[in-house]
Scaffold this motif. Structure first.
Motif, PDB file in Angstrom:
ATOM      1  N   UNK A 150       0.552  -0.921  -0.362  1.00 55.09           N
ATOM      2  CA  UNK A 150       0.353  -0.017   0.636  1.00 55.09           C
ATOM      3  C   UNK A 150       0.958   1.904  -0.328  1.00 55.09           C
ATOM      4  N   UNK A 151       0.383   2.146  -0.688  1.00 57.22           N
ATOM      5  CA  UNK A 151       0.748   3.268  -0.698  1.00 57.22           C
ATOM      6  C   UNK A 151       0.080   3.944   0.424  1.00 57.22           C
ATOM      7  N   UNK A 152       0.636   4.618   0.959  1.00 57.79           N
ATOM      8  CA  UNK A 152       0.232   5.645   2.821  1.00 57.79           C
ATOM      9  C   UNK A 152       0.648   6.845   3.036  1.00 57.79           C
ATOM     10  N   UNK A 153       0.271   7.794   2.442  1.00 54.08           N
ATOM     11  CA  UNK A 153       0.242   9.441   2.957  1.00 54.08           C
ATOM     12  C   UNK A 153      -0.410   9.790   3.506  1.00 54.08           C
ATOM     13  N   UNK A 154       0.651  11.945   3.897  1.00 50.96           N
ATOM     14  CA  UNK A 154      -1.505  12.215   4.068  1.00 50.96           C
ATOM     15  C   UNK A 154      -1.968  11.782   5.617  1.00 50.96           C
ATOM     16  N   UNK A 155      -1.743  11.254   6.494  1.00 52.21           N
ATOM     17  CA  UNK A 155      -1.722  10.608   7.569  1.00 52.21           C
ATOM     18  C   UNK A 155      -0.592  10.885   9.032  1.00 52.21           C
ATOM     19  N   UNK A 156      -1.744  11.550  10.074  1.00 56.84           N
ATOM     20  CA  UNK A 156      -0.490  11.209  11.437  1.00 56.84           C
ATOM     21  C   UNK A 156       0.272   9.890  11.226  1.00 56.84           C
ATOM     22  N   UNK A 157      -0.563   8.704  11.432  1.00 57.36           N
ATOM     23  CA  UNK A 157       0.461   7.680  11.957  1.00 57.36           C
ATOM     24  C   UNK A 157      -0.014   6.571  10.555  1.00 57.36           C
ATOM     25  N   UNK A 158       1.190   5.931  10.504  1.00 55.30           N
ATOM     26  CA  UNK A 158       0.001   4.941   9.436  1.00 55.30           C
ATOM     27  C   UNK A 158       0.026   3.814   9.109  1.00 55.30           C
ATOM     28  N   UNK A 159       0.370   2.667   9.664  1.00 52.57           N
ATOM     29  CA  UNK A 159      -0.543   1.246  10.176  1.00 52.57           C
ATOM     30  C   UNK A 159      -0.184   1.606  11.776  1.00 52.57           C
ATOM     31  N   UNK A 160      -1.046   1.346  12.492  1.00 52.74           N
ATOM     32  CA  UNK A 160      -1.158   0.685  14.325  1.00 52.74           C
ATOM     33  C   UNK A 160      -1.481  -0.497  14.704  1.00 52.74           C
TER      34      UNK A 160
END
Length: 406
Positions: free
Chosen positions: A111-121
């Motif tokens: 996955x491409x994760x951006x513009x989030x505070x935490x990524x994977x919690x």
């Protein structure tokens, strides 16, 4: 809603932007939901086993800027091939791209994760796989970004080949039995940070341009092998650091161009425990190995200690470094001979601190550390000591040649 039955899955659906939560709610357990290119409304909750597949990451799940984008409340969920954006800003709620709690056997992959505070919690998540994700945080100051990957009381997980860029930390709290392998991190704070975490495997990760490479705190029983940490940034930049950590084995790691290559503070911590450092390359750091306080014994064998401004440093006056064992290490400052040609020096290597005690214990003099002035004072002090030198390390079998693996 359009439906497309797949011969490869129990149940598969081809969705448009406003139908994703409805599809999840209506799908039987074990379904596969395939997303076409487009934007899908986030803040979704998954409460049953199923797969969401974006195929080529052109399907975007976008949150509304409040809370987590995807919340997983079921075991056996797969999230893959998606772009995930726009979580909330709440640190208290740990607003994340993907938030999973009290579940097992999930997969988060590619996955491409951006513009989030935490990524994977992950909180109390076991036997799961986090593989080949790209994660970057919101455009905030370093200290107030969320963590790219955060594990809390999560065990026996596989964290493999993730790329983390301009986030805060990759952190494991109270988590054991995890395999952290082939990850890359740059321009973060802590590339990898362990708190009260034991029996983990840390292998073949590459970290550069972070404040700290890998730091172990209040932990025990972990193996770190084949990791590279380069160019750590800032006044406290560290390659690999340990605080109150015991029964560690560090093998074949590369610590290069850091302010502190290896930083040890009360490690080992527990009585009658030992930390082992073997076949590591500690190269071109300001301080090769820096001790804060020493409680128990460490063993240094067959390491290459080369090109550091100071190979061994003690931050604490009268620190008992004689408890450590040094054997068969390569020291580029060694000035002995090998008359019997066995590959080891005929006399021990002894590392003393001379005029450097001025900067070690007097912050006002640290400005001159590494300067020509300090080099001259050190040179003169070896011939005419103006303070009693302090012995920091003795290697009875110093290696004559450095063979650095490519």
């Amino acid at each position: 809603m359009k439906k497309l039955i797949s011969v490869l899955t129990l149940f598969s659906m081809f969705l448009h932007s406003n139908e994703l939560q409805e599809a999840i709610n209506n799908a039987p357990s074990g379904s596969k939901i395939t997303l076409a290119e487009g934007i899908y409304k986030g803040n979704i909750v998954i409460n049953k086993p199923l797969t969401i597949d974006g195929v080529n990451k052109k399907a975007k799940i976008v949150g509304d800027g409040d809370s987590s984008v995807i919340t997983i409340k079921s075991s056996n969920v797969v999230i893959k091939n998606l772009t995930i954006e726009n979580s909330g800003f709440s640190v208290e709620k740990v607003d994340s791209a993907i938030h999973a709690k009290e579940v097992n056997s999930i997969v988060i992959e590619n996955n491409h994760i951006e513009d989030t505070l935490f990524g994977i919690n992950l909180e109390q998540v076991n036997r799961s796989k986090i593989i080949d994700n790209f994660i970057t945080s919101k455009d905030l100051e370093l200290g107030v970004r969320g963590d790219a990957i955060r594990l809390w009381s999560s065990h026996d997980n596989q964290l493999l080949s993730n790329k983390i860029y301009k986030s805060r930390d990759f952190v494991l709290w109270y988590s054991s039995g995890n395999n952290i392998e082939n990850n890359y991190g740059s321009y973060n704070r802590y590339s990898l940070h362990f708190m009260h975490a034991g029996r983990n495997m840390v292998r073949n990760n590459f970290f550069e341009y972070n404040s700290v490479g890998i730091f172990f705190m209040y932990s025990s029983g972990t193996i770190a092998i084949g990791n590279t940490v380069k160019n750590s940034l800032g006044a406290f930049g560290v390659g690999i650091g340990m605080k109150d950590s015991s029964n560690f084995t560090l093998l074949e790691n590369n610590l290069i161009y850091n302010p502190r290559g290896l930083y040890l503070d009360q490690s080992p911590y527990h009585p009658r425990t030992v930390n082992i450092f073997e076949r590591n390359n500690i190269l071109y750091n300001s301080s090769g190995i820096q001790f804060q306080v020493s409680r128990e014994r460490s063993i240094f064998t067959d390491n290459i200690i080369k090109g550091n401004i100071e190979p061994v440093v003690s931050d604490t006056p009268r620190n008992n470094l004689s408890i450590n064992d040094w054997n068969g290490n390569y020291w580029d400052m060694y000035e002995g001979f090998d008359r019997n040609k066995d590959g080891y020096g005929d006399i021990p290597y002894k590392h003393y601190v001379y005029a450097d005690k001025l900067w070690l214990y007097n912050p006002n003099v640290k400005f001159f550390y590494g300067s020509v002035v300090m080099d001259l004072l050190n040179f003169l002090a070896k011939f005419i000591p103006f303070s009693e030198p302090e012995l920091l390390a003795v290697d009875n079998n110093p290696k004559m040649e450095a063979k650095i693996a490519k």
